[in-house]
Design a protein around this motif. Structure first.
Motif, PDB file in Angstrom:
ATOM      1  N   GLY B  94       0.725  42.720 -15.061  1.00 47.12           N
ATOM      2  CA  GLY B  94       1.904  43.019 -14.234  1.00 47.12           C
ATOM      3  C   GLY B  94       1.580  43.202 -12.766  1.00 47.12           C
ATOM      4  O   GLY B  94       2.309  42.720 -11.890  1.00 47.12           O
ATOM      5  N   VAL B 125       5.569  41.024 -20.914  1.00 44.89           N
ATOM      6  CA  VAL B 125       4.811  41.584 -19.781  1.00 44.89           C
ATOM      7  C   VAL B 125       4.339  40.487 -18.826  1.00 44.89           C
ATOM      8  O   VAL B 125       4.023  40.771 -17.671  1.00 44.89           O
ATOM      9  CB  VAL B 125       3.583  42.418 -20.237  1.00 44.89           C
ATOM     10  N   GLN B 369       7.355  50.022 -20.011  1.00 39.42           N
ATOM     11  CA  GLN B 369       8.378  48.990 -19.899  1.00 39.42           C
ATOM     12  C   GLN B 369       9.229  49.173 -18.639  1.00 39.42           C
ATOM     13  O   GLN B 369       9.838  50.214 -18.436  1.00 39.42           O
ATOM     14  CB  GLN B 369       9.273  49.043 -21.140  1.00 39.42           C
ATOM     15  N   GLU B 372       5.666  48.228 -15.125  1.00 46.51           N
ATOM     16  CA  GLU B 372       4.338  47.677 -15.433  1.00 46.51           C
ATOM     17  C   GLU B 372       3.374  47.767 -14.258  1.00 46.51           C
ATOM     18  O   GLU B 372       2.173  47.955 -14.448  1.00 46.51           O
ATOM     19  CB  GLU B 372       4.444  46.213 -15.885  1.00 46.51           C
TER      20      GLU B 372
END
Lengths: 310, 415
Positions: B94, B125, B369, B372
């Protein structure tokens, strides 16, 4: 013929660019130059670069971030955890330096004596220092394990409660200090052993004639004889532990439990390689460097003042 | 001047560290710790097939150690001289996406006819604003690996809910033999593995640290999950001083009856201790989260500054062909990334993998969530507050409230 004469005259006239005296003066600098260049490349450049990065905004890409002056320094010094990190670092450093010094002197004194197998013992003492950190930490983790470890098996067998030496506070800090000291003491031991060999036997003989017992001889002959090496060992260990040592902590407790073994060097690593904030990491590194310099200066000043007074 | 020198020094240092040299035309440079892992032969086969079909391309591989790999990779990317292929575990990608360091791969997926929507949901992700930046190499969802013989010895069947699970822990505990029913993280370790390992319980109970970018660390589900953790730790029902690597060794040696782990751990038992391996079976986690677990997905990506990006991306796509995905399962005992088998086929041909495949569909990343890019800071906060109640005296509720407050501070500082 005249041509030859003329050439000879020219040669005589051409004076060296630098006089003999000047050249003699330059020689030491020329010998020193490669070392100076190496030091500049290996120390001055990285420190300069770290300072430069610390004045710029964090950036993850190849570009250095915008210039922000001392903002990174303010941010790292005012973060809520900084006092705790500094305290842990001081405790860790003092603990390791004291343990390394004591272990180093004691083992050096033991190895200085003549006994069968002395050469083997001298070789074995080096082992902790020579073994890589990762297997050392893995071995200690197993030795200290709460349910399956050797130490707890022995202490439990003797009727004592099991100890969680890696997950309890202050047990975890004591453990990381002891393991780090165990890893580093051979270096001090070798240096003290060399220093012991430079103390003249006549001093011990004179002390004996004066009626000094073993303890008094240690205090009045051995310790003063180890003074300059002690100074070096303490300084070396302080700077190393305060500013750089974190691998054993990272592997043994990861800075836990709940931050009780987290030190400034570990936080610097987190800033750089976990959060990818190179500006903040560099600022923290510069702060650690500044504190180390202050400690070193203070220590040397006190030491030389005492020497002058003596 | 400084920037240029930094790049030069950084590149030289990393090239030296990874044993590298300047990239040649048509050369794909692929350093990864995975070259020393269980899929190394699979990767080698894929590379050989690719270079055979693309005569002008060569692939230079390097196999650095796992320890320190991600630090070196980071230096290499930021020094402006990245390799052609990067390796990540899912929570890490991320930050690279946020910093604009990775090449979007959507067009290559399209050309290869592969739809990432069919991948395990943890692939999310690697997706940002509808664009995908990673190619999964392997997915490792956690399921319950249990020793049937040890359960039989105490007259129990495999637990299917929390009550049965707790009863099994009590029945299987035998201090004289050093035997435990289950193993969990029981010692302070670095932040990332801490967050990974406790995610088995967090996600297993249907809780999460973050939902849609908002911290929910002190939710009732989280309180239930962490109170259960604290309870079994304090009652001595899980071994102390144990990290995730040791958990596996304990089940292989018959000291522990159950662990929450991944397919590779199940497969490895056969080579470590065949006597124990024949008693090992799998099922989804028996916690209140209805089989939900956490997973780690190994992702490969192409850096924006890499040379020979096109070749590198096409090589990565060749990992996902149907033939290679089947090879991954049948020859290398790893879960497929794409659904290349019918459900009945899986049940019939790979019965032990059924639980992992179910878990794969239900599992989530340990990455926070919606937050990230803050994963490293969040993991450090998780470690600190988790340890404060498990190993310290802070009440669970207070520790979770502190964690929640720290998450909120982190989010505020980002804004």
């Amino acid at each position: 013929m005249s041509g030859l004469r003329s050439q000879s005259a020219t040669t005589t006239v051409a004076a060296p660019l630098l006089g003999w005296t000047m050249r003699r003066r330059l020689v030491p600098y020329l010998f020193f130059a490669p070392t100076l260049l190496a030091l500049l490349a290996m120390y001055a450049y990285p420190i300069g670069q770290a300072f430069f990065v610390s004045l710029h905004r964090d950036s993850l890409g190849t570009r250095i971030g915008d210039f922000i002056g001392l903002e990174n320094f303010v941010a790292v010094l005012t973060q809520p955890l900084f006092p705790e990190l500094l305290f842990n670092t001081v405790v860790y450093t003092v603990g390791v330096v004291v343990c390394v010094w004591v272990l180093g002197v004691v083992t050096a004194l033991l190895l200085f004596r003549t006994f069968p197998g002395r050469f083997l013992a001298r070789g074995l003492v080096i082992l902790p220092w020579a073994v890589p950190v990762v297997p050392v930490v893995a071995s200690w983790q197993w030795l200290l394990n709460f349910d399956y470890g050797l130490f707890n098996a022995i202490t439990h067998g003797l009727g004592f409660d099991r100890l969680d030496m890696l997950a309890a506070s202050p047990g975890a800090m004591i453990t990381v200090i002891l393991v780090t000291s165990w890893k580093l003491f051979p270096l001090a031991s070798v240096m003290f052993l060399a220093a012991l060999q430079t103390i003249p036997d006549e001093l011990y003989e004179a002390a004996e004639i004066d009626g000094a017992n073993d303890w008094q001889q240690f205090l009045n002959v051995t310790l003063p004889g180890l003074r300059s090496v002690s100074m070096f060992v303490i300084l070396l260990m302080t700077v190393t532990i305060f500013g750089r040592a974190f691998t054993i902590i990272l592997l043994l407790t990861g800075g836990g439990p709940a931050g009780t073994t987290e030190v400034l060097a570990l936080q610097t690593y987190h800033e750089a390689f976990q959060y990818f904030r190179m500006g903040s990491a560099s600022a923290l590194g510069m702060v650690v460097l500044a504190i180390s310099l202050c400690i070193t200066t203070l220590y040397l000043t006190l030491l030389f003042r005492r020497k002058d007074e003596a | 001047m400084f920037e240029r020198m930094t790049k030069i020094f950084g590149s030289l240092a990393v090239a030296a560290a990874l044993g590298g040299a300047p990239v040649q035309a048509g050369e794909i440079v692929w350093p990864s710790y995975e070259w020393g892992g269980p899929l190394k032969d699979f990767m080698r086969e894929v590379v050989d097939d690719f270079t055979a079909a693309n005569k002008d391309t060569t692939v230079k591989i390097a196999s650095p150690n796992y320890g320190g790999f991600f630090d070196k990779q980071f230096i290499e990317v930021t020094s402006g001289n990245p390799p052609s292929i990067l390796t990540f575990q899912d929570p890490q990608i991320g930050q690279y996406i946020s910093a604009g360091l990775l090449e979007p791969l959507g067009k290559y997926y399209k050309a290869a006819g592969v739809d990432p929507a069919t991948f395990p949901k943890v692939i999310q992700v690697a997706i940002r604003d509808g664009e995908i930046y990673g190619v999964p190499l392997q997915v490792n969802p956690r399921a319950l690996i249990y020793n049937q013989a040890m359960l039989d010895a105490v007259g129990l069947r495999v637990p299917t809910n929390l009550e049965e699970f707790y009863a099994a822990l009590k029945a299987l505990r035998d201090p004289a033999k050093g035997q435990f029913g289950f193993a969990l993280l029981g010692t302070p370790v670095a932040a990332d593995p801490t967050a990974y390992e406790i995610s088995n319980i967090v996600l297993g109970f249907g809780a999460a640290f973050f939902e849609n970018g908002k911290p929910v660390a002190n939710s009732p589900k989280m309180l239930e999950a962490m109170s259960f953790y604290k309870k079994i730790f304090d009652e001595g029902l899980i071994p102390r001083g144990i990290d995730f690597m040791t958990q596996r060794e304990l089940i292989y040696s018959g000291k522990v009856a159950m662990i929450a782990s991944a397919p590779f751990a199940f497969v490895r038992a056969k080579t470590v201790n065949a006597d124990i391996a024949k008693h090992l079976k799998t099922r989804v986690l028996p916690f209140p989260g209805q089989g939900q677990s956490f997973t780690i997905m190994t992702l490969l990506a192409v850096p924006k500054d890499a040379k020979n990006k096109d070749e590198a991306a096409r090589l990565l796509m060749s990992l996902l062909t149907e033939a290679n995905q089947k090879k991954l399962v049948e020859k290398y005992a790893s879960l497929p990334i794409r659904p290349v088998y019918a459900a009945a086929d899986i049940q019939a041909r790979f019965p032990d993998f059924e639980a992992f495949l179910q878990a794969s569909n239900l599992s989530a990343s340990s990455a926070p969530q919606g937050a990230e890019s803050l994963a490293p800071q969040i993991n450090v906060a998780i470690k600190r507050h988790f340890e404060s109640f498990v190993y310290g005296n802070v009440p669970v509720k207070a520790a979770l409230d502190n964690m929640q407050a720290e998450f909120e501070r982190l989010l505020a500082s980002r804004r």
